[in-house]
Write a protein that holds these residues in place. Structure first.
Motif, PDB file in Angstrom:
ATOM      1  N   GLN A 127      17.822  -7.748  21.189  1.00  0.00           N
ATOM      2  CA  GLN A 127      16.635  -7.878  20.330  1.00  0.00           C
ATOM      3  C   GLN A 127      16.203  -6.522  19.750  1.00  0.00           C
ATOM      4  O   GLN A 127      15.740  -6.453  18.619  1.00  0.00           O
ATOM      5  CB  GLN A 127      15.499  -8.484  21.149  1.00  0.00           C
ATOM      6  CG  GLN A 127      14.313  -8.935  20.321  1.00  0.00           C
ATOM      7  CD  GLN A 127      13.201  -9.497  21.196  1.00  0.00           C
ATOM      8  OE1 GLN A 127      13.454  -9.997  22.290  1.00  0.00           O
ATOM      9  NE2 GLN A 127      11.975  -9.407  20.708  1.00  0.00           N
ATOM     10  N   VAL A 128      16.352  -5.442  20.516  1.00  0.00           N
ATOM     11  CA  VAL A 128      15.867  -4.133  20.051  1.00  0.00           C
ATOM     12  C   VAL A 128      17.002  -3.164  19.710  1.00  0.00           C
ATOM     13  O   VAL A 128      16.752  -1.983  19.486  1.00  0.00           O
ATOM     14  CB  VAL A 128      14.914  -3.487  21.080  1.00  0.00           C
ATOM     15  CG1 VAL A 128      13.665  -4.343  21.227  1.00  0.00           C
ATOM     16  CG2 VAL A 128      15.600  -3.302  22.427  1.00  0.00           C
ATOM     17  N   LEU A 129      18.246  -3.665  19.648  1.00  0.00           N
ATOM     18  CA  LEU A 129      19.364  -2.786  19.248  1.00  0.00           C
ATOM     19  C   LEU A 129      19.068  -2.193  17.876  1.00  0.00           C
ATOM     20  O   LEU A 129      18.705  -2.908  16.954  1.00  0.00           O
ATOM     21  CB  LEU A 129      20.674  -3.580  19.163  1.00  0.00           C
ATOM     22  CG  LEU A 129      21.561  -3.677  20.390  1.00  0.00           C
ATOM     23  CD1 LEU A 129      22.814  -4.481  20.054  1.00  0.00           C
ATOM     24  CD2 LEU A 129      21.939  -2.306  20.919  1.00  0.00           C
ATOM     25  N   GLY A 130      19.209  -0.888  17.765  1.00  0.00           N
ATOM     26  CA  GLY A 130      18.921  -0.229  16.494  1.00  0.00           C
ATOM     27  C   GLY A 130      17.492   0.268  16.416  1.00  0.00           C
ATOM     28  O   GLY A 130      17.108   0.910  15.451  1.00  0.00           O
ATOM     29  N   ALA A 131      16.676  -0.044  17.445  1.00  0.00           N
ATOM     30  CA  ALA A 131      15.290   0.456  17.468  1.00  0.00           C
ATOM     31  C   ALA A 131      15.132   1.397  18.650  1.00  0.00           C
ATOM     32  O   ALA A 131      14.076   1.462  19.277  1.00  0.00           O
ATOM     33  CB  ALA A 131      14.308  -0.714  17.565  1.00  0.00           C
ATOM     34  N   GLU A 132      16.192   2.115  18.980  1.00  0.00           N
ATOM     35  CA  GLU A 132      16.186   2.961  20.174  1.00  0.00           C
ATOM     36  C   GLU A 132      15.055   3.998  20.144  1.00  0.00           C
ATOM     37  O   GLU A 132      14.391   4.234  21.145  1.00  0.00           O
ATOM     38  CB  GLU A 132      17.530   3.667  20.355  1.00  0.00           C
ATOM     39  CG  GLU A 132      18.625   2.777  20.945  1.00  0.00           C
ATOM     40  CD  GLU A 132      19.128   1.729  19.960  1.00  0.00           C
ATOM     41  OE1 GLU A 132      18.885   1.891  18.746  1.00  0.00           O
ATOM     42  OE2 GLU A 132      19.742   0.749  20.406  1.00  0.00           O
ATOM     43  N   ASP A 133      14.795   4.602  18.986  1.00  0.00           N
ATOM     44  CA  ASP A 133      13.746   5.626  18.899  1.00  0.00           C
ATOM     45  C   ASP A 133      12.398   5.036  19.274  1.00  0.00           C
ATOM     46  O   ASP A 133      11.650   5.601  20.080  1.00  0.00           O
ATOM     47  CB  ASP A 133      13.664   6.208  17.478  1.00  0.00           C
ATOM     48  CG  ASP A 133      14.909   7.025  17.152  1.00  0.00           C
ATOM     49  OD1 ASP A 133      15.693   7.292  18.104  1.00  0.00           O
ATOM     50  OD2 ASP A 133      15.098   7.373  15.978  1.00  0.00           O
ATOM     51  N   LEU A 156      11.907   2.423  21.010  1.00  0.00           N
ATOM     52  CA  LEU A 156      11.924   2.014  22.408  1.00  0.00           C
ATOM     53  C   LEU A 156      11.641   3.197  23.333  1.00  0.00           C
ATOM     54  O   LEU A 156      10.853   3.094  24.277  1.00  0.00           O
ATOM     55  CB  LEU A 156      13.284   1.392  22.743  1.00  0.00           C
ATOM     56  CG  LEU A 156      13.401   0.763  24.131  1.00  0.00           C
ATOM     57  CD1 LEU A 156      12.428  -0.404  24.263  1.00  0.00           C
ATOM     58  CD2 LEU A 156      14.825   0.292  24.392  1.00  0.00           C
ATOM     59  N   PHE A 157      12.241   4.348  23.049  1.00  0.00           N
ATOM     60  CA  PHE A 157      12.001   5.516  23.917  1.00  0.00           C
ATOM     61  C   PHE A 157      10.561   5.987  23.799  1.00  0.00           C
ATOM     62  O   PHE A 157       9.945   6.362  24.788  1.00  0.00           O
ATOM     63  CB  PHE A 157      12.991   6.637  23.574  1.00  0.00           C
ATOM     64  CG  PHE A 157      14.382   6.311  24.028  1.00  0.00           C
ATOM     65  CD1 PHE A 157      14.601   5.845  25.332  1.00  0.00           C
ATOM     66  CD2 PHE A 157      15.469   6.446  23.185  1.00  0.00           C
ATOM     67  CE1 PHE A 157      15.878   5.525  25.758  1.00  0.00           C
ATOM     68  CE2 PHE A 157      16.749   6.115  23.611  1.00  0.00           C
ATOM     69  CZ  PHE A 157      16.949   5.651  24.895  1.00  0.00           C
ATOM     70  N   ALA A 158      10.006   5.948  22.586  1.00  0.00           N
ATOM     71  CA  ALA A 158       8.606   6.312  22.404  1.00  0.00           C
ATOM     72  C   ALA A 158       7.719   5.405  23.259  1.00  0.00           C
ATOM     73  O   ALA A 158       6.774   5.853  23.913  1.00  0.00           O
ATOM     74  CB  ALA A 158       8.220   6.209  20.929  1.00  0.00           C
ATOM     75  N   HIS A 159       8.092   4.122  23.269  1.00  0.00           N
ATOM     76  CA  HIS A 159       7.326   3.163  24.075  1.00  0.00           C
ATOM     77  C   HIS A 159       7.447   3.485  25.560  1.00  0.00           C
ATOM     78  O   HIS A 159       6.460   3.505  26.298  1.00  0.00           O
ATOM     79  CB  HIS A 159       7.831   1.752  23.791  1.00  0.00           C
ATOM     80  CG  HIS A 159       7.394   0.736  24.804  1.00  0.00           C
ATOM     81  ND1 HIS A 159       6.073   0.366  24.940  1.00  0.00           N
ATOM     82  CD2 HIS A 159       8.090   0.041  25.738  1.00  0.00           C
ATOM     83  CE1 HIS A 159       5.983  -0.526  25.919  1.00  0.00           C
ATOM     84  NE2 HIS A 159       7.185  -0.744  26.417  1.00  0.00           N
ATOM     85  N   ALA A 165       3.891   4.450  22.378  1.00  0.00           N
ATOM     86  CA  ALA A 165       3.937   3.452  21.303  1.00  0.00           C
ATOM     87  C   ALA A 165       4.043   2.057  21.906  1.00  0.00           C
ATOM     88  O   ALA A 165       4.452   1.917  23.057  1.00  0.00           O
ATOM     89  CB  ALA A 165       5.142   3.726  20.406  1.00  0.00           C
ATOM     90  N   PRO A 166       3.662   1.034  21.136  1.00  0.00           N
ATOM     91  CA  PRO A 166       3.853  -0.342  21.620  1.00  0.00           C
ATOM     92  C   PRO A 166       5.349  -0.646  21.680  1.00  0.00           C
ATOM     93  O   PRO A 166       6.139   0.012  20.994  1.00  0.00           O
ATOM     94  CB  PRO A 166       3.165  -1.187  20.552  1.00  0.00           C
ATOM     95  CG  PRO A 166       3.172  -0.356  19.316  1.00  0.00           C
ATOM     96  CD  PRO A 166       3.093   1.067  19.775  1.00  0.00           C
ATOM     97  N   SER A 167       5.740  -1.634  22.495  1.00  0.00           N
ATOM     98  CA  SER A 167       7.176  -1.919  22.612  1.00  0.00           C
ATOM     99  C   SER A 167       7.658  -2.559  21.305  1.00  0.00           C
ATOM    100  O   SER A 167       6.973  -3.388  20.723  1.00  0.00           O
ATOM    101  CB  SER A 167       7.432  -2.837  23.806  1.00  0.00           C
ATOM    102  OG  SER A 167       7.514  -4.168  23.387  1.00  0.00           O
ATOM    103  N   PRO A 168       8.839  -2.142  20.823  1.00  0.00           N
ATOM    104  CA  PRO A 168       9.329  -2.687  19.556  1.00  0.00           C
ATOM    105  C   PRO A 168       9.672  -4.165  19.712  1.00  0.00           C
ATOM    106  O   PRO A 168      10.155  -4.583  20.764  1.00  0.00           O
ATOM    107  CB  PRO A 168      10.572  -1.851  19.276  1.00  0.00           C
ATOM    108  CG  PRO A 168      11.010  -1.332  20.595  1.00  0.00           C
ATOM    109  CD  PRO A 168       9.778  -1.185  21.429  1.00  0.00           C
TER     110      PRO A 168
END
Ligand SMILES: C[S@@+](CC[C@H](N)C(=O)[O-])C[C@H]1O[C@@H](n2cnc3c(N)ncnc32)[C@H](O)[C@@H]1O
Lengths: 210, 281
Positions: free
Chosen positions: B196-202, B204-207, B212-215
């Motif tokens: 679901q979050v592949l490609g939103a790694e940045d 995700l790490f911020a979260h 940050a809220p979870s992507p």
């Protein structure tokens, strides 16, 4: 019309006389009494036999088959020949070739490139006949490279597809050029166009030279 | 027992099908030999019949393995192709921007983006600066065309490599997911939440660092089922899609057969999610 090899007969399917061999069905072809029809429209070697070319096949030969695809033709060959090595380089059709080979205990499938015979010479023995239907550029060169599996006088039965060499040139010109390349290694015994079964294909019977 | 002549059976015995299969795949020889005779002489097989029986088994096993390897290798080709396509597109767009700035100082009414580059490429240059700008425009157009060719190639090959994934995600998104995971096998081993979050790694790490809220989604955002769903339900849509993509990837990797049921189930689930939005209106 020349004789059919032992193990190949003309038999009646749905009222029509057709070439047939004995073996487990492979591609949904009609069957009767343990015989299965050999569809010349789907097989260049079938077309060579149908058009009456003298293939020199008697039955029981050892065979190296180049361009086996999903096994349509080579399964018929294995039905009437001896040990038969089937070379195909594309994985997709080779999967179906495995199904055709599993019930034929003298049909040996190999996922190899016919342009590099050294990658299968450790498996393939010298054979009586090389049958080739690779439909790719440089068909005559492939046949020359595989002449090492034939003794002097050994047979080559090849289908040459004009369009594989050149999509625009006149087929006769393409055939002449390919035959010239073949003559480096083979003596051409007979050629014939495979119409109406296959368009722009030349059937070739040749013999390995000394 | 050993055979110095280089036949496939040289360092195997008939009860070692793995070794025989590896030898068929990996060894080579310059010239053929009378392998059946030599195998009998070398004691590999009792007689010719036993030799050919062993050869039949070994070639079937070797070819089965080689087919599987070749098909698995195809996902590597797909990954290269989709990465190359993305690079070509990105570079073409970057250069088109540079070109637009430049062309604006040379030609009246130079458009933006790839279309703008096509216009510039068609112009007759006057003087050395215009010559360079037009030449650059031609390069931009070529890169964009290459990206289009790569896309066509991916569209042709992705359904072969991953029939279920390509059906559900479309061929290009399927290829991109495989590339992000590092291969079909590793994609097949990932849980739905990761896909679901592949490609939103940045994001995700911020979260994870509490910033940050979870992507809710990564690259699957481009899918119509996510992008076309209203904001409040997008998380559920992304979750439902990722769940079926995970099943599709496993089917493609472990079975390699197309299963139309996955798509039907996803359609039903999406209809339910979107019905919520309609009920609220
Ligand atoms: C026209 S089809 C063969 C049909 C098959 N002979 C039959 O009648 O059942 C040609 C096949 O040759 C294969 N081929 C092309 N080039 C090859 C090569 N260099 N080595 C092995 N196979 C090759 C293709 O993958 C394709 O499956």
């Amino acid at each position: 019309m020349s004789d059919l090899p032992a193990g190949v007969e003309r038999r009646r399917f749905d009222g029509e006389k057709r070439l047939a061999t004995q073996g487990p069905p492979v591609y949904g072809e009609p069957t009767a009494d343990g015989w299965r029809a050999w569809d010349a429209r789907r097989s260049k070697l079938g077309a060579m036999l149908e058009t009456g070319m003298d293939t020199g096949l008697a039955g029981g030969e050892t065979v190296l088959y180049l361009g086996a695809a999903s096994g349509t033709t080579v399964s018929h060959v294995a039905d009437f020949a001896g040990p038969t090595y089937a070379i195909e380089f594309a994985a997709r059709p080779a999967r179906d070739l495995l199904d055709a080979s599993a019930p034929r205990d003298r049909l040996f499938p190999l996922l190899k490139d016919a342009r590099t015979p050294e990658t299968y010479a450790h498996v393939v023995e010298p054979v009586d006949v090389v049958i080739q239907d690779v439909a790719t550029r440089g068909q005559a060169a492939v046949a020359n490279a595989n002449a090492r599996f034939l003794d002097e006088g050994g047979l080559l039965l090849a289908a040459i597809k004009a369009r594989s060499e050149d999509v625009v040139a006149d087929p006769s010109a393409v055939f002449e050029r390919e035959l010239d390349t073949l003559r480096e290694t083979y003596e051409i015994l007979e050629t014939a166009r495979l119409e109406p079964f296959h368009e722009d294909h030349l059937g070739v019977v040749a013999r390995r030279r000394a | 027992m050993s055979d110095e002549t280089g036949g496939w059976f040289a360092d195997a015995t008939p009860d070692e099908p793995e070794r025989a299969s590896a030898a068929i795949r990996q060894r080579s020889a310059d010239a053929p030999g009378d392998w059946s005779t030599r195998a009998v002489d070398a004691g590999f097989a009792a007689d010719e019949t036993a030799y050919y029986d062993a050869l039949h088994e070994a070639t079937l096993a070797a070819t089965r393995t080689a087919v599987r390897e070749a098909e698995r290798a195809d996902d590597q080709q797909l990954m290269h192709a989709v990465r190359a396509m993305d690079d070509c597109e990105r570079t073409a767009n970057e250069l088109a921007e540079r070109l637009h700035e430049w062309a604006g100082s040379l030609f009246a009414g130079a458009g933006t983006g790839i279309d703008g580059a096509r216009d510039v490429a068609d112009r007759d240059p006057d003087g050395p600066a215009e010559e360079r700008a037009v030449a650059l425009a031609e390069r931009v157009v070529e890169l964009a065309d290459e990206a289009a060719d790569l896309r066509a190639h991916i569209e042709r090959t992705a359904p072969e490599v991953a029939p279920n994934l390509a059906t559900l995600a479309g061929p290009v998104l399927a290829a991109r997911l495989i590339a992000l995971a590092g291969g079909l096998e590793s994609l097949a081993k990932k849980p739905a939440g990761t896909i679901q979050v592949l490609g939103a790694e940045d994001a995700l790490f911020a979260h994870l660092r509490g910033r940050a809220p979870s992507p809710k989604h990564g690259v699957i955002y481009v899918h119509e089922y996510v992008r076309g769903t209203r904001e409040e339900d997008r998380g559920s849509a992304a979750r439902a899609l990722a769940g079926k993509l995970a099943i599709a990837a496993r089917g493609d990797h472990y079975r390699g057969e197309f299963n139309p049921a996955i798509e039907r189930q996803l359609e039903e689930r999406m209809a339910t999610i979107r019905a919520r939005g309609e009920a609220d209106e």
